[in-house]
Design an enzyme around this catalytic site. Sequence first.
Site, short mmCIF file in Angstrom:
data_model
loop_
_atom_site.label_atom_id
_atom_site.label_comp_id
_atom_site.label_asym_id
_atom_site.label_seq_id
_atom_site.Cartn_x
_atom_site.Cartn_y
_atom_site.Cartn_z
N TYR A 438 10.19 -1.03 -0.63
CA TYR A 438 8.99 -0.32 -0.15
C TYR A 438 9.18 0.42 1.17
O TYR A 438 10.44 0.06 1.78
CB TYR A 438 7.64 -0.96 -0.08
N GLU A 439 8.60 1.16 1.66
CA GLU A 439 8.74 2.19 2.75
C GLU A 439 10.00 3.02 2.54
O GLU A 439 10.91 3.53 3.55
CB GLU A 439 8.67 1.56 3.94
N GLY A 440 10.18 3.56 1.45
CA GLY A 440 11.50 4.40 0.84
C GLY A 440 12.62 3.33 0.48
O GLY A 440 13.03 2.70 1.32
#
Length: 592
Positions: A438-440
């Site tokens: 997550y978050e890229g």
Amino acid sequence: MTYRAPISDMLLSLNHGAGLKAAIEAGHYGDFDTDIVAAVLEEAGKFATDVLAPLNRVGDEHGIKLSDGKVTTAPGWPDAYKRWTAGGWNAVSGPEGFGGQGLPTAINAACTEIWSASNVAFGLCPLLTASAIEALDAHGSDELKTIYLEKLVTGEWTGTMQLTEAQAGSDVGALRTRAEKQADGTYRIKGTKIFITYGEHDMTDNIVHFVLARLPDAPAGTKGISLFLVPKFMVNADGSLGARNDIFASGVEHKLGMHASPTCTMTMGDHGGAIGFLIGEENQGMRCMFTMMNQARLGVGLEGVGVADRAYQQALAYAQERKQGRAVGKKGDGSDSIFVHPDVKRMLMRMRAQTAAARTICYATAVAIDVSTRARDPKVRADAAARAALLTPMAKGYSTDIGNEVAYLGVQVHGGMGFIEETGAAQHYRDARITAIYEGTNGIQAIDLVTRKLAANGGASVWALLDDLAATVKQVEASNDPAFGTTGVKLREALEALTRTSKWLLERVTSAPNEALAGATPYLQQFGSTLGGCMLASEALAAKAGGNTEAARYVSLARFFAENITVQAPALERTVTESAGSVAAADAVLLG
């Protein structure tokens, strides 16, 4: 076993490896001093040990429950959150004009590691709130700040970040959530978002959602996305809570780990559309959201550090307690602890060294962010901003890769008991896995590093950082300390390899982009291992120069990292520069 914050390690990393002490001495932090750092971290460590760590297993076992659109968190969690906000922990780095303490990002970063190590699922909630504060403070109207910012800063209300949809994950430009402007200046928002962390919970009486949506006449792709503030409950003129907004949790995910953190599907529009307020300008949502994402990416990197340190502490304690086999050459009856076995020591050293390197990379990112906003000289601010941008994908990508590897080794040190849930080693392994996604995803972080950060200003930011690392290598070599072993040689070889790889990639970012992209992930690994090795060496040098009673331990740690991890940098150079052809041939192999 419980968690104890490694305060001395954290202070050495923050003050010397990450450069906080030098930045303070340069005047970038005003009258702030390092004594405050130690005091804050000591208190944070106590809160984590006494309140958060005992709830880590409780949250994993109980998880969360969704009923009639309401999420119930694990036993003890709402009370712990109230104690958290009462202690002022949510407000550490918040703006002072809105109830915050105004402490540096670097201090909050160290605290974030502590929260993540003691209870990473709990720490996720304030991590997202911090990102919401950043976006609102930077891009919100004065009216919205007056209504919402103090409540977010103090933690009375929490924030979420809503990007992802079923067809729009990493490709945010494909989102379909719609927003229509109303006569009163508000917007009606309809759509469904997935994977929304703490989208619904029972720890606060209001939740402030930050939602990406598209206006009817918006351009296609990311250029046509706007950002909206969408409260769970509307706020009356006197600040009290009003009507329920049309945004509800319609489902929760059943996950590999992070069981205590509600991951929600959020539905807007079942009752006419959620009322939202524009943040920034129309069609400029991605610029506003990136304010949140960059803060969140550093936070996720610190999650990797925290989980790694917790897994290491537990593995070390188990290795000292568990008796199995005999030390080489030892005679007599009885078994020795597994700690005596060289392979177990190797695993524990790898865990300790990698965690320390990831910690300093994240802290250095936070210091650079601070200097980029606090320094008086515009050039110093600009250079620091460029340094922070360069370090961010490594703080997120490299640190969470380390979090996963260290948690994996933690299970291995436990042997068969690591595969059994009751020891807790498996929970760290399960919880760590999402941090690389997550978050890229870390693949996206590597792409960002190569295509944007390396290429920025013709590579100027990279060359400046490599010059700083070269100065550290010279200091190690000049010390002539036999305790460093071959640290200087290994670091110099790695730095030379990284320089060659950087130049090779820079030439191909535009001329042969697929070749550059094929080497992006090993390049991030090469950069991270070289950077981490040099930073640990700088900490060891500082410990020696400052008369630190544990200087020998830090020298040994730096030596281990250089001789076992940084040493891989030349091989990673060949992976980047020589393997593009094999990646290009993947279709024939995978689809043939």
